[in-house]
Design an enzyme around this catalytic site. Structure first.
Site, short mmCIF file in Angstrom:
data_model
loop_
_atom_site.label_atom_id
_atom_site.label_comp_id
_atom_site.label_asym_id
_atom_site.label_seq_id
_atom_site.Cartn_x
_atom_site.Cartn_y
_atom_site.Cartn_z
N ASP A 7 -10.50 12.58 7.83
CA ASP A 7 -9.19 13.05 9.25
C ASP A 7 -7.78 12.90 8.26
O ASP A 7 -7.62 11.69 8.17
CB ASP A 7 -9.80 13.60 10.58
CG ASP A 7 -10.42 14.45 10.71
OD1 ASP A 7 -11.60 14.04 9.36
OD2 ASP A 7 -10.52 14.09 12.10
N ASP A 8 -6.85 13.97 8.56
CA ASP A 8 -5.15 13.55 7.96
C ASP A 8 -4.83 13.39 7.05
O ASP A 8 -3.80 13.59 6.96
CB ASP A 8 -5.01 12.59 9.60
CG ASP A 8 -5.46 12.70 10.63
OD1 ASP A 8 -6.22 13.25 10.91
OD2 ASP A 8 -5.67 11.39 11.61
N HIS B 20 -7.48 21.08 9.31
CA HIS B 20 -6.89 20.35 10.10
C HIS B 20 -6.08 20.60 10.45
O HIS B 20 -5.23 19.69 11.51
CB HIS B 20 -7.24 18.91 9.55
CG HIS B 20 -7.74 17.71 10.52
ND1 HIS B 20 -8.73 17.67 11.43
CD2 HIS B 20 -6.82 16.65 11.61
CE1 HIS B 20 -8.06 16.84 12.41
NE2 HIS B 20 -7.33 15.77 12.19
N HIS C 157 -1.40 18.93 12.95
CA HIS C 157 -1.89 18.00 13.41
C HIS C 157 -1.57 18.37 14.87
O HIS C 157 -1.45 18.18 15.77
CB HIS C 157 -2.20 16.86 13.68
CG HIS C 157 -2.85 15.37 13.60
ND1 HIS C 157 -2.98 14.97 14.88
CD2 HIS C 157 -4.12 15.49 13.02
CE1 HIS C 157 -3.87 14.29 14.68
NE2 HIS C 157 -4.81 14.72 13.94
N HIS D 47 -10.12 7.95 9.08
CA HIS D 47 -9.41 8.28 8.81
C HIS D 47 -8.61 8.29 7.54
O HIS D 47 -8.49 6.85 7.78
CB HIS D 47 -8.33 8.01 10.32
CG HIS D 47 -8.48 8.77 11.33
ND1 HIS D 47 -9.71 8.71 12.04
CD2 HIS D 47 -8.64 10.14 12.20
CE1 HIS D 47 -10.32 9.59 13.00
NE2 HIS D 47 -8.97 9.82 12.70
#
Length: 227
Positions: A35-36, A86, A90, A195
């Site tokens: 993620d991210d 995503h 965020h 992440h």
């Protein structure tokens, strides 16, 4: 005090059956997710680690990071990994009104499918796969309102959660704990969260190579989310 489960409780999965928490199978297939990103240096390092084991993964990207680092985003696709949405910034769904949340997801979708960042030729062909994979979505923090989720499903999205949380983002755990979170809880069908972010890198740098080594030795197969 921890405010999260490393292993998602089965009651949570039963309470929210329209979210994908794991993908059961009898072939020891598991699903690494990141993620991210994309994040300079870190995402590239992750790709190198995965490549050593011919492991495929799914990257839930933030739209603003895609726009800022298209060359890294393209490299994810070029290496045969899958892309998920995503949000663009965020966003925490619990703290965002529905219209703003859905619009932000659309911004990210546009960034994912903005083909002017994709070179011509073979990589352009692969971008079509990326387009399809953009219809998987993971809410930041795992926080999304029921109405937001309904609207996303109407737009064709599949909402992907997780079975195992590495907790690499947690500055209060050791890198050894991060590794143990994964290897002691993973089973066939597990969706695992790491992440590719600056905040998580201290734990990720230690845990990811050892995770890949340990699970490979135990005959697990690393695949992309198959939706």
């Amino acid at each position: 005090m921890k405010t999260y489960w490393v292993k998602t409780h089965y009651l949570i999965k039963k309470l929210f059956p329209k979210y994908v928490w794991d993908i059961p199978n009898n072939e020891k297939k598991i699903y690494l997710t990141f993620d991210d990103g994309p994040t300079p240096k870190i995402t590239t390092w992750v790709l190198d680690q995965l490549g050593q084991y011919n492991a495929k993964a799914t990257f839930f990207c933030i739209g603003k990071n895609i726009t800022a680092h298209p060359e890294i985003f393209n490299k994810i696709i070029e290496k045969g990994h899958a892309i998920g949405n995503h949000t663009h910034n965020h966003l925490n769904g619990w703290k965002t009104i529905g219209e703003d949340y859905l619009e932000n997801i659309s911004f990210c979708e546009n960034a994912i499918n903005n083909l002017h960042t994709i070179p011509k030729g073979e990589l352009a062909k692969q971008s079509k796969i990326c387009y399809l994979k953009s219809k998987i979505f993971r809410p930041p923090y795992g926080k999304i309102k029921a109405a937001q989720a309904r609207q996303l499903r109407k737009k064709g999205y599949i909402i992907i959660m997780w079975d195992v949380l590495s907790a690499d983002f947690d500055q209060n755990i050791t890198k050894e704990e991060c590794l143990n979170n994964v290897i002691s809880n993973t089973q066939s069908g597990s969706i695992i969260v790491f992440h590719d972010s600056i905040k998580a890198f201290k734990n990720l740098e230690y845990a990811l190579p050892k995770t890949l080594e340990h699970l490979s030795k135990n005959n697990f197969v690393f695949e992309t989310i198959p939706y």
